[in-house]
Design a protein around this motif. Structure first.
Motif, PDB file in Angstrom:
ATOM      1  N   UNK A   1       0.834  -1.192   0.000  1.00  0.00           N
ATOM      2  CA  UNK A   1       0.000   0.000   0.000  1.00  0.00           C
ATOM      3  C   UNK A   1       0.875   1.251   0.000  1.00  0.00           C
ATOM      4  N   UNK A   2       0.378   2.320  -0.555  1.00  0.00           N
ATOM      5  CA  UNK A   2       1.133   3.578  -0.569  1.00  0.00           C
ATOM      6  C   UNK A   2       1.413   4.057   0.847  1.00  0.00           C
ATOM      7  N   UNK A   3       0.471   3.822   1.730  1.00  0.00           N
ATOM      8  CA  UNK A   3       0.660   4.226   3.126  1.00  0.00           C
ATOM      9  C   UNK A   3       1.913   3.581   3.725  1.00  0.00           C
ATOM     10  N   UNK A   4       2.211   2.371   3.294  1.00  0.00           N
ATOM     11  CA  UNK A   4       3.357   1.644   3.838  1.00  0.00           C
ATOM     12  C   UNK A   4       4.673   2.310   3.461  1.00  0.00           C
ATOM     13  N   UNK A   5       4.892   2.513   2.153  1.00  0.00           N
ATOM     14  CA  UNK A   5       6.214   2.936   1.709  1.00  0.00           C
ATOM     15  C   UNK A   5       6.385   4.437   1.609  1.00  0.00           C
ATOM     16  N   UNK A   6       5.297   5.190   1.504  1.00  0.00           N
ATOM     17  CA  UNK A   6       5.446   6.650   1.362  1.00  0.00           C
ATOM     18  C   UNK A   6       6.023   7.262   2.624  1.00  0.00           C
ATOM     19  N   UNK A   7       5.809   6.634   3.769  1.00  0.00           N
ATOM     20  CA  UNK A   7       6.336   7.180   5.024  1.00  0.00           C
ATOM     21  C   UNK A   7       7.855   7.160   5.065  1.00  0.00           C
ATOM     22  N   UNK A   8       8.487   6.272   4.271  1.00  0.00           N
ATOM     23  CA  UNK A   8       9.944   6.180   4.250  1.00  0.00           C
ATOM     24  C   UNK A   8      10.566   6.887   3.051  1.00  0.00           C
ATOM     25  N   UNK A   9       9.736   7.427   2.173  1.00  0.00           N
ATOM     26  CA  UNK A   9      10.262   8.048   0.957  1.00  0.00           C
ATOM     27  C   UNK A   9      10.949   9.364   1.287  1.00  0.00           C
TER      28      UNK A   9
END
Length: 265
Positions: free
Chosen positions: A257-265
Protein backbone atom coordinates in the motif's frame (compact mmCIF):
# COMPACT_ATOMS: atom_id res chain seq x y z
CA UNK A 1 4.35 -32.91 -1.14
CA UNK A 2 5.76 -36.41 -1.39
CA UNK A 3 9.28 -37.14 -0.19
CA UNK A 4 12.24 -38.54 -2.10
CA UNK A 5 15.83 -39.49 -1.44
CA UNK A 6 17.37 -36.07 -2.18
CA UNK A 7 16.60 -33.15 0.11
CA UNK A 8 15.40 -29.87 -1.30
CA UNK A 9 18.17 -28.13 0.67
CA UNK A 10 20.90 -30.24 -0.96
CA UNK A 11 19.46 -29.60 -4.42
CA UNK A 12 19.28 -25.85 -3.78
CA UNK A 13 22.80 -25.71 -2.37
CA UNK A 14 24.19 -27.45 -5.44
CA UNK A 15 22.71 -24.79 -7.71
CA UNK A 16 23.84 -21.95 -5.46
CA UNK A 17 27.42 -23.26 -5.58
CA UNK A 18 27.37 -23.68 -9.38
CA UNK A 19 29.75 -21.28 -11.13
CA UNK A 20 28.87 -22.00 -14.75
CA UNK A 21 26.21 -19.61 -16.04
CA UNK A 22 24.33 -22.04 -18.26
CA UNK A 23 24.36 -24.78 -15.64
CA UNK A 24 23.03 -22.45 -12.94
CA UNK A 25 20.21 -21.26 -15.18
CA UNK A 26 19.18 -24.74 -16.28
CA UNK A 27 19.50 -26.32 -12.83
CA UNK A 28 17.56 -23.55 -11.09
CA UNK A 29 14.61 -24.42 -13.30
CA UNK A 30 15.21 -28.15 -12.72
CA UNK A 31 15.14 -27.78 -8.92
CA UNK A 32 11.84 -25.90 -9.13
CA UNK A 33 10.40 -28.56 -11.42
CA UNK A 34 11.65 -31.46 -9.27
CA UNK A 35 10.19 -29.87 -6.16
CA UNK A 36 6.85 -29.27 -7.88
CA UNK A 37 6.74 -32.92 -9.00
CA UNK A 38 7.51 -34.27 -5.53
CA UNK A 39 10.99 -35.54 -6.34
CA UNK A 40 12.70 -33.68 -3.46
CA UNK A 41 12.21 -34.22 0.25
CA UNK A 42 11.19 -31.35 2.51
CA UNK A 43 14.42 -31.66 4.48
CA UNK A 44 17.16 -29.18 5.38
CA UNK A 45 20.17 -31.34 6.08
CA UNK A 46 22.82 -29.01 4.63
CA UNK A 47 23.56 -25.34 5.17
CA UNK A 48 23.45 -22.77 2.43
CA UNK A 49 26.83 -21.36 1.28
CA UNK A 50 27.93 -18.00 2.64
CA UNK A 51 28.13 -16.73 -0.94
CA UNK A 52 26.96 -18.23 -4.24
CA UNK A 53 29.21 -19.49 -6.99
CA UNK A 54 30.06 -16.87 -9.58
CA UNK A 55 31.49 -17.21 -13.10
CA UNK A 56 34.88 -15.73 -13.97
CA UNK A 57 33.08 -13.01 -15.93
CA UNK A 58 31.65 -10.45 -15.55
CA UNK A 59 34.18 -8.58 -13.45
CA UNK A 60 32.35 -7.40 -10.32
CA UNK A 61 32.92 -3.80 -9.26
CA UNK A 62 31.66 -1.60 -6.47
CA UNK A 63 28.66 0.41 -7.72
CA UNK A 64 30.66 3.66 -7.55
CA UNK A 65 33.30 2.20 -9.88
CA UNK A 66 30.88 1.17 -12.61
CA UNK A 67 31.54 2.96 -15.95
CA UNK A 68 28.87 5.27 -17.35
CA UNK A 69 26.58 3.64 -19.91
CA UNK A 70 26.48 6.41 -22.49
CA UNK A 71 22.74 6.80 -23.05
CA UNK A 72 21.47 6.75 -26.61
CA UNK A 73 24.47 4.99 -28.10
CA UNK A 74 24.63 1.35 -29.14
CA UNK A 75 27.16 0.77 -26.37
CA UNK A 76 24.71 2.32 -23.93
CA UNK A 77 21.93 0.03 -25.09
CA UNK A 78 24.17 -3.03 -24.73
CA UNK A 79 25.24 -1.84 -21.27
CA UNK A 80 21.58 -1.54 -20.24
CA UNK A 81 20.76 -5.09 -21.31
CA UNK A 82 23.92 -6.38 -19.64
CA UNK A 83 23.00 -4.64 -16.37
CA UNK A 84 19.50 -6.10 -16.50
CA UNK A 85 20.86 -9.57 -17.23
CA UNK A 86 23.16 -9.31 -14.21
CA UNK A 87 20.26 -8.29 -11.97
CA UNK A 88 18.28 -11.33 -13.08
CA UNK A 89 21.29 -13.64 -12.71
CA UNK A 90 21.85 -12.55 -9.10
CA UNK A 91 18.09 -12.77 -8.50
CA UNK A 92 18.28 -16.52 -9.22
CA UNK A 93 20.60 -16.91 -6.25
CA UNK A 94 18.57 -14.55 -4.07
CA UNK A 95 15.44 -16.65 -4.58
CA UNK A 96 17.27 -19.96 -4.11
CA UNK A 97 18.94 -18.74 -0.93
CA UNK A 98 15.59 -17.53 0.39
CA UNK A 99 14.06 -20.98 -0.06
CA UNK A 100 17.08 -22.92 1.17
CA UNK A 101 18.05 -20.75 4.13
CA UNK A 102 14.59 -20.09 5.56
CA UNK A 103 12.39 -22.84 4.14
CA UNK A 104 12.65 -25.15 7.16
CA UNK A 105 11.02 -22.58 9.42
CA UNK A 106 8.65 -21.06 6.89
CA UNK A 107 7.13 -24.22 5.41
CA UNK A 108 6.48 -25.92 2.08
CA UNK A 109 4.39 -23.14 0.53
CA UNK A 110 7.26 -20.72 1.13
CA UNK A 111 9.70 -23.09 -0.59
CA UNK A 112 7.29 -23.53 -3.50
CA UNK A 113 6.87 -19.79 -3.97
CA UNK A 114 10.55 -18.92 -3.96
CA UNK A 115 11.63 -21.85 -6.10
CA UNK A 116 9.08 -20.67 -8.64
CA UNK A 117 10.65 -17.21 -8.38
CA UNK A 118 14.09 -18.72 -9.02
CA UNK A 119 12.77 -20.48 -12.12
CA UNK A 120 11.25 -17.22 -13.37
CA UNK A 121 14.49 -15.33 -12.80
CA UNK A 122 16.40 -18.01 -14.71
CA UNK A 123 13.99 -17.64 -17.61
CA UNK A 124 14.31 -13.84 -17.49
CA UNK A 125 18.09 -14.12 -17.59
CA UNK A 126 17.95 -16.46 -20.59
CA UNK A 127 15.73 -14.01 -22.48
CA UNK A 128 18.01 -11.08 -21.68
CA UNK A 129 21.20 -12.95 -22.57
CA UNK A 130 19.66 -14.00 -25.88
CA UNK A 131 18.75 -10.35 -26.52
CA UNK A 132 22.30 -9.30 -25.66
CA UNK A 133 23.60 -11.79 -28.22
CA UNK A 134 21.27 -10.30 -30.82
CA UNK A 135 23.11 -7.01 -30.13
CA UNK A 136 26.45 -8.71 -30.70
CA UNK A 137 27.33 -9.12 -27.02
CA UNK A 138 26.81 -11.60 -24.19
CA UNK A 139 26.63 -11.80 -20.40
CA UNK A 140 30.11 -11.33 -18.98
CA UNK A 141 31.31 -9.02 -21.74
CA UNK A 142 31.03 -5.95 -19.47
CA UNK A 143 31.66 -5.38 -15.77
CA UNK A 144 28.76 -5.55 -13.31
CA UNK A 145 28.23 -4.20 -9.82
CA UNK A 146 28.40 -6.41 -6.76
CA UNK A 147 25.91 -4.57 -4.56
CA UNK A 148 22.92 -6.86 -4.92
CA UNK A 149 24.19 -9.79 -2.90
CA UNK A 150 25.09 -7.54 0.05
CA UNK A 151 21.39 -7.32 0.93
CA UNK A 152 21.25 -11.09 1.25
CA UNK A 153 24.42 -11.21 3.32
CA UNK A 154 23.19 -8.49 5.69
CA UNK A 155 19.91 -10.33 6.33
CA UNK A 156 21.13 -13.96 6.38
CA UNK A 157 20.11 -14.33 10.03
CA UNK A 158 16.50 -13.06 9.79
CA UNK A 159 13.80 -14.09 7.35
CA UNK A 160 11.64 -11.05 8.13
CA UNK A 161 14.56 -8.73 7.36
CA UNK A 162 15.32 -10.61 4.14
CA UNK A 163 11.71 -10.39 2.98
CA UNK A 164 11.48 -6.72 3.96
CA UNK A 165 14.55 -5.70 1.97
CA UNK A 166 14.81 -8.02 -1.03
CA UNK A 167 11.32 -8.48 -2.46
CA UNK A 168 9.62 -5.53 -0.74
CA UNK A 169 12.30 -2.90 -1.48
CA UNK A 170 14.75 -4.06 -4.15
CA UNK A 171 12.33 -5.97 -6.36
CA UNK A 172 9.60 -3.41 -5.74
CA UNK A 173 11.94 -0.77 -7.14
CA UNK A 174 11.88 -2.70 -10.40
CA UNK A 175 8.13 -2.13 -10.54
CA UNK A 176 8.79 1.61 -10.44
CA UNK A 177 11.51 1.91 -13.07
CA UNK A 178 10.56 -0.76 -15.61
CA UNK A 179 7.59 1.03 -17.25
CA UNK A 180 9.79 4.00 -18.21
CA UNK A 181 12.45 1.60 -19.50
CA UNK A 182 9.81 -0.13 -21.64
CA UNK A 183 8.82 3.23 -23.14
CA UNK A 184 12.44 4.15 -23.92
CA UNK A 185 13.22 0.78 -25.46
CA UNK A 186 10.07 0.86 -27.58
CA UNK A 187 10.77 4.43 -28.69
CA UNK A 188 14.19 3.27 -29.88
CA UNK A 189 12.49 0.70 -32.11
CA UNK A 190 13.33 -2.36 -30.00
CA UNK A 191 9.93 -4.03 -29.81
CA UNK A 192 11.35 -7.41 -28.84
CA UNK A 193 13.20 -5.82 -25.92
CA UNK A 194 10.04 -4.02 -24.82
CA UNK A 195 8.10 -7.29 -24.76
CA UNK A 196 10.83 -8.94 -22.67
CA UNK A 197 10.59 -6.13 -20.12
CA UNK A 198 6.80 -6.36 -20.07
CA UNK A 199 7.06 -10.07 -19.28
CA UNK A 200 9.55 -9.38 -16.50
CA UNK A 201 7.34 -6.65 -15.02
CA UNK A 202 4.31 -8.95 -14.92
CA UNK A 203 6.31 -11.67 -13.16
CA UNK A 204 7.93 -9.27 -10.70
CA UNK A 205 4.51 -8.13 -9.46
CA UNK A 206 3.88 -11.72 -8.40
CA UNK A 207 7.34 -12.03 -6.85
CA UNK A 208 6.85 -8.94 -4.72
CA UNK A 209 3.44 -10.23 -3.69
CA UNK A 210 5.01 -13.50 -2.50
CA UNK A 211 7.41 -11.47 -0.39
CA UNK A 212 4.69 -9.24 1.05
CA UNK A 213 2.42 -12.19 1.91
CA UNK A 214 5.17 -14.17 3.62
CA UNK A 215 6.38 -11.07 5.43
CA UNK A 216 2.90 -10.50 6.84
CA UNK A 217 2.80 -14.11 8.02
CA UNK A 218 6.25 -13.81 9.62
CA UNK A 219 5.29 -10.59 11.39
CA UNK A 220 2.14 -12.14 12.82
CA UNK A 221 4.12 -15.11 14.14
CA UNK A 222 6.38 -12.61 15.90
CA UNK A 223 3.36 -10.77 17.30
CA UNK A 224 4.32 -7.62 15.41
CA UNK A 225 2.23 -5.24 13.33
CA UNK A 226 3.51 -5.83 9.76
CA UNK A 227 3.76 -2.19 8.71
CA UNK A 228 5.69 -1.10 11.77
CA UNK A 229 8.02 -4.10 11.57
CA UNK A 230 8.70 -3.51 7.87
CA UNK A 231 9.60 0.13 8.43
CA UNK A 232 11.96 -0.69 11.29
CA UNK A 233 13.71 -3.45 9.31
CA UNK A 234 14.10 -1.32 6.19
CA UNK A 235 15.51 1.51 8.28
CA UNK A 236 18.00 -0.91 9.86
CA UNK A 237 19.08 -2.98 6.86
CA UNK A 238 18.47 -1.08 3.62
CA UNK A 239 21.52 0.85 2.40
CA UNK A 240 19.81 3.68 0.61
CA UNK A 241 16.62 5.69 0.38
CA UNK A 242 13.21 4.89 -1.04
CA UNK A 243 12.91 7.36 -3.88
CA UNK A 244 9.79 8.35 -5.83
CA UNK A 245 8.24 8.22 -8.32
CA UNK A 246 6.49 5.01 -7.32
CA UNK A 247 4.40 2.77 -9.57
CA UNK A 248 1.49 2.83 -7.14
CA UNK A 249 -0.81 0.61 -9.19
CA UNK A 250 1.79 -2.15 -9.66
CA UNK A 251 2.82 -1.92 -6.01
CA UNK A 252 -0.80 -2.23 -4.93
CA UNK A 253 -1.23 -5.34 -7.09
CA UNK A 254 1.86 -6.69 -5.37
CA UNK A 255 0.37 -6.11 -1.92
CA UNK A 256 2.22 -2.89 -1.02
CA UNK A 257 0.00 0.00 0.00
CA UNK A 258 1.13 3.58 -0.57
CA UNK A 259 0.66 4.23 3.13
CA UNK A 260 3.36 1.64 3.84
CA UNK A 261 6.21 2.94 1.71
CA UNK A 262 5.45 6.65 1.36
CA UNK A 263 6.34 7.18 5.02
CA UNK A 264 9.94 6.18 4.25
CA UNK A 265 10.26 8.05 0.96
Amino acid sequence: MTTAGVSVAAAIRAVLCERDVRSKVMNARKVARDWRLGRLAFAFDVAMPEAPGRPDAPELLLPARMPKRGKGSEHGRVALWHALAHIEFVAIDLALDMAGRFGAGMGEAFVSDFLSVAADEAMHFALLDRHLRAHGSHYGALPAHDGLWSAADDTRHDVAARLAVVPMVLEARGLDVTPAAIDRVRAAGDERGARILERILDDEIRHVRFGANHFDAAAKRLGEEPGNLWKSLVFRYFRGNLKPPFNDSARLMAGLSRELYSALA
